[in-house]
Design a protein around this motif. Structure first.
Motif, mmCIF file in Angstrom:
data_model
loop_
_atom_site.group_PDB
_atom_site.id
_atom_site.type_symbol
_atom_site.label_atom_id
_atom_site.label_comp_id
_atom_site.label_asym_id
_atom_site.label_seq_id
_atom_site.Cartn_x
_atom_site.Cartn_y
_atom_site.Cartn_z
ATOM 1 N N UNK B 196 -7.777 0.658 62.283
ATOM 2 C CA UNK B 196 -6.987 1.749 61.727
ATOM 3 C C UNK B 196 -6.077 1.240 60.614
ATOM 4 N N UNK B 197 -5.444 0.116 60.887
ATOM 5 C CA UNK B 197 -4.517 -0.432 59.894
ATOM 6 C C UNK B 197 -5.242 -0.739 58.598
ATOM 7 N N UNK B 198 -6.419 -1.359 58.704
ATOM 8 C CA UNK B 198 -7.187 -1.735 57.517
ATOM 9 C C UNK B 198 -7.671 -0.511 56.761
ATOM 10 N N UNK B 199 -8.230 0.461 57.496
ATOM 11 C CA UNK B 199 -8.870 1.584 56.815
ATOM 12 C C UNK B 199 -7.850 2.516 56.187
ATOM 13 N N UNK B 200 -6.687 2.673 56.810
ATOM 14 C CA UNK B 200 -5.758 3.693 56.333
ATOM 15 C C UNK B 200 -4.771 3.187 55.287
ATOM 16 N N UNK B 201 -4.296 1.974 55.486
ATOM 17 C CA UNK B 201 -3.110 1.561 54.742
ATOM 18 C C UNK B 201 -3.355 1.182 53.296
ATOM 19 N N UNK B 214 3.019 -10.912 57.837
ATOM 20 C CA UNK B 214 2.512 -10.797 56.482
ATOM 21 C C UNK B 214 2.602 -9.349 56.049
ATOM 22 N N UNK B 215 2.935 -9.146 54.784
ATOM 23 C CA UNK B 215 3.055 -7.801 54.236
ATOM 24 C C UNK B 215 2.238 -7.785 52.962
ATOM 25 N N UNK B 216 1.185 -6.986 52.913
ATOM 26 C CA UNK B 216 0.360 -6.988 51.722
ATOM 27 C C UNK B 216 -0.722 -5.935 51.797
ATOM 28 N N UNK B 217 -1.616 -5.953 50.819
ATOM 29 C CA UNK B 217 -2.712 -4.996 50.809
ATOM 30 C C UNK B 217 -3.717 -5.404 51.879
ATOM 31 N N UNK B 218 -4.556 -4.446 52.324
ATOM 32 C CA UNK B 218 -5.569 -4.793 53.334
ATOM 33 C C UNK B 218 -6.428 -5.978 52.877
ATOM 34 N N UNK B 219 -6.744 -6.011 51.595
ATOM 35 C CA UNK B 219 -7.582 -7.089 51.081
ATOM 36 C C UNK B 219 -6.885 -8.439 51.235
ATOM 37 N N UNK B 220 -5.617 -8.499 50.874
ATOM 38 C CA UNK B 220 -4.870 -9.751 50.991
ATOM 39 C C UNK B 220 -4.741 -10.170 52.453
ATOM 40 N N UNK B 221 -4.480 -9.183 53.301
ATOM 41 C CA UNK B 221 -4.310 -9.504 54.718
ATOM 42 C C UNK B 221 -5.609 -10.078 55.286
ATOM 43 N N UNK B 222 -6.722 -9.505 54.868
ATOM 44 C CA UNK B 222 -7.999 -9.917 55.437
ATOM 45 C C UNK B 222 -8.482 -11.240 54.858
ATOM 46 N N UNK B 223 -8.402 -11.353 53.548
ATOM 47 C CA UNK B 223 -8.997 -12.518 52.902
ATOM 48 C C UNK B 223 -8.024 -13.658 52.684
ATOM 49 N N UNK B 224 -6.753 -13.352 52.717
ATOM 50 C CA UNK B 224 -5.770 -14.377 52.392
ATOM 51 C C UNK B 224 -4.647 -14.364 53.429
ATOM 52 N N UNK B 225 -4.989 -14.554 54.703
ATOM 53 C CA UNK B 225 -3.978 -14.434 55.759
ATOM 54 C C UNK B 225 -2.914 -15.515 55.626
ATOM 55 N N UNK B 226 -1.683 -15.149 55.958
ATOM 56 C CA UNK B 226 -0.565 -16.077 55.794
ATOM 57 C C UNK B 226 -0.523 -17.114 56.902
#
Lengths: 330, 375
Positions: B196-201, B214-226
């Motif tokens: 839900x978080x990925x698809x909506x935000x 981490x606070x960022x776009x879904x793409x950053x969260x998925x591909x560039x995790x902190x």
């Protein structure tokens, strides 16, 4: 054990759909396990519950329903000190409704019942709402409010009689404290005595109403209150528009319980006023007792008992009907 | 202009610190999801934004206005709850209108709003029903209708889909997204469901232990995790974490050493791992980066094929999840169903190291390396 297990596993695998919840309720599974159980444990298990319940069933059949029928028959006879069985028609009912004392008893019931239910509900809801504010000593307070319920009406009646008797309780206390002009003679005043019964009854039953409503209030989802706050409602509006209206079922059952406490009130009156002064605080129940058992008018007493039964059924039957209908429709 | 700013918000009960200094900010019209496991403080944060709880310290700004001292009704927000929180004694119409009535909106306007909302959410035929007569999905719509009726500056959603069954959840999720695209409202949405978080935000804030991980776009969260927590929490099936040693690789670069029952191999990393040479790191690689071998891709940099023992195959339909074991760690690969091997035998798996990440084995923090120039 080992014999029945393959059966169960079979049934599970046979299932066409893959909903695991359904497995236990699947008719095939149920039927097979039923058969297995019966074979193993014999017929005792079938009969034991019936055997255990039978004595109480028989007792209530005779002593409740049998005696209702007997009383019903007696109300159509001219029985006085001892039962007679010659049919006499509606003569006792005519006598009953012609009796001024019976009318006083009925008026008293309306007055007492109405005030008792109304005040109990109002006070009960108010105290429950106040208790619901997450206060620290709620548990203690709840117990204190509920304690009167643990007493029998006889004790309540006696205690309030001591307190309300002018020469003994409240009035004497006030006089001794120096307020000599104070009078509180409701207990011995024929016009006011019925209200002392209301006071004692309310004192005894309010705690119970509080407990019922508190449970109802606790059953309301916190999120509903949060939603109302976000919607802009203040505390007063949240209670009057949302919480109390959604407690309607609690109101209904409380009304039923208080209603039948009021109708069958007997011990409270006997202990507090004994029906007096004169017969000014008679209720139908004390009327019935007086005529059937102390004045040797079993026929008239029975007639009044049947009228009371009719009154109670008039309240209870619609309630039962709605309850049972609710269950049938799931 | 930012629609919502959260400045160093803390919340503690005695020695229990629920929120330990949250800083977030989103522009108007954006969709922010707060995601995290149960007890991470995300619902508390939402309640603080709504004004239903007050922070121990810190500021909440809605628009440019500090709303710390304002009660919920003055914050110009609307909220949708997990349990829907419909007023049980009112029918749908009254539920939707309750907030308007309190704000003394004229009757004619109220009727127009109900009509518009009912049409938008397709609940016209439900308006006279009581909440008890509605299904879960219908209640959800009514709860959203109630929030939409007031047209507030900020919408708050508290796990609104958790009580729905899986299929309905997916369709309601799409509807919420569509609604947001159409209405361009600012939304803060709390969920524990990473999909839900990925698809909506538009933005995701991953929370854990009362801190923003981490606070960022879904793409950053998925591909560039902190850090390892974010990498583990987002993604299903989750990322593989393989403890391994950094070694020099054949082509002047660096690699990580992998060992399984069948032998050793080295996965070449694209970064300059020199500071960690000879030390242990944790390799993070998502299941979709370990696939069946595509011969044409084997020449690409960072892509290599290795035979691995197959322990378990789980067909999901479009892919089959193959479990293998490397460095005594369970590793999931996502392969095309017809290429999946048989448990007990081995199959060739292709590792794509281009999106692989590395974590410090003790702190779990992300290790960032400069990219090595292509040889």
């Amino acid at each position: 054990m080992s014999k029945s297990e393959p059966l169960k596993i079979d049934a599970v695998i046979d299932l066409p759909d893959n909903n695991p919840k359904d497995t236990a309720n699947h008719p095939a599974t149920q039927a097979r396990t039923e058969v297995a159980k019966r074979g193993r444990r014999g017929t005792l298990e079938l009969w034991l519950p019936k055997l255990v319940v039978a004595p109480s069933f028989l007792l209530s059949l005779v002593f409740v329903y049998g005696f209702i029928l007997w009383t019903g028959y007696l109300s159509f006879t001219k029985s006085r000190l001892l039962p007679k069985y010659d049919w006499a028609g509606f003569i006792q009912y005519q006598k009953l409704w012609a009796s001024e004392r019976w009318w006083v008893a009925c008026q008293n019931l309306l007055l007492f019942g109405g005030l008792f239910i109304l005040i109990c509900l109002a006070l009960g809801v108010l105290i429950a709402v106040l208790l619901d504010q997450r206060i620290r000593i709620e548990g203690t307070l709840r117990t204190i409010y509920l304690y009167p319920m643990a007493l029998s009406f006889i004790v309540t009646g006696t205690a309030w009689k001591w307190m309300l008797t002018p020469g003994l309780g409240l009035e004497k206390l006030m006089h001794e404290w120096g307020w000599t002009g104070f009078t509180f003679d409701w207990l011995v005043n024929p016009d006011m005595a019925i209200y002392t019964i209301v006071i004692a009854g309310v004192w005894q039953s309010t705690g119970f109403v509080v407990a019922l409503f508190l449970a109802g209030l606790r059953g309301i989802d916190d999120a509903i209150i949060k939603a109302a706050r976000v919607d802009g409602a203040g505390t007063w509006r949240i209670y009057t528009r949302i919480i109390i209206p959604s407690l309607r079922p609690v109101f209904f059952s409380t009304f039923m319980i208080l209603g039948h406490i009021a109708v069958k009130s007997f011990d409270l009156v006997m202990a507090l006023t004994g029906g007096g002064p004169g017969y000014s605080t008679d209720l139908p129940a004390t009327f019935m007792y007086t005529y059937a058992f102390t004045r040797g008018q079993i026929g008239l007493g029975s007639a009044s008992a049947m009228v009371m039964l009719g009154g109670v059924l008039g309240i209870v039957l619609p309630y039962l009907y709605s309850e049972l209908r609710g269950k049938n429709h799931g | 202009m930012s629609a919502l700013t959260i400045r160093n918000v803390k919340k503690s009960f005695g020695n229990t610190h629920i929120l330990k200094g949250i800083n977030l900010s989103i522009e108007a019209g954006r969709f922010l999801t707060l995601v995290g496991p149960s007890g991470c403080g995300k619902s508390t944060l939402l309640n603080i934004i709504a004004g239903l709880e007050s922070p121990s310290s810190g500021e909440i700004l809605i628009g440019d206005r500090n709303v710390n001292q304002l009660s919920p009704k003055d914050r110009d927000i609307a909220m949708v709850f997990q349990s829907y929180a419909l007023y049980p004694n009112m029918n749908v119409r009254k539920n939707i209108l309750f907030g308007l009535e309190i704000r003394k909106v004229p009757k004619a306007e109220q009727a127009a709003i109900v009509d518009r909302i009912a049409r938008m959410l397709q609940i016209e035929n439900l308006l006279d029903r009581k909440p008890a007569q509605l299904s879960g999905g219908q209640r959800q719509r009514v709860a959203m209708g109630r929030a939409l009726a007031r047209d507030p500056k900020l919408f708050l959603f508290d796990e609104p889909l958790s009580n729905l069954d899986a299929k309905l959840r997916v369709s309601m999720r799409a509807e919420i997204k569509q609604l947001h695209q159409r209405l361009k409202t600012t939304i803060v949405y709390v969920t524990h469901d990473q999909i839900e978080a990925m698809t909506l935000g538009d933005y995701i804030a991953v929370l854990n232990n009362g801190e923003v991980q981490q606070f960022g776009t879904p793409d950053a969260i998925y591909n560039d995790p902190a850090n390892r927590f974010v990498a583990d929490f987002i993604g299903s099936p989750p990322m593989n974490f393989i403890p391994c040693e950094v070694v020099g690789s054949s082509s002047q670069g660096f690699g990580v050493k992998m060992t399984h029952e069948g032998g050793d191999f080295v996965l070449e990393a694209s970064g300059d791992l020199k500071p960690w040479l000879g030390k242990h790191v944790v390799l993070g690689i998502r299941p979709e980066q370990i696939t069946h071998v595509v011969t044409s891709r084997l020449d690409e940099r960072g892509v290599s094929g290795h035979a691995c023992p197959v322990h378990l195959c789980e067909p999901t339909g479009p892919d089959t999840l193959v479990t293998t074991s490397i460095n005594q760690t369970k590793v999931l690969a996502r392969v095309r169903p017809d290429t999946a091997g048989t448990p007990g035998q081995s199959m060739d798996l292709m590792f794509d190291m281009n999106k692989a990440v590395f974590f410090d084995p003790t702190t779990g923090e992300r290790l960032r390396f400069q990219l090595l120039k292509a040889a």
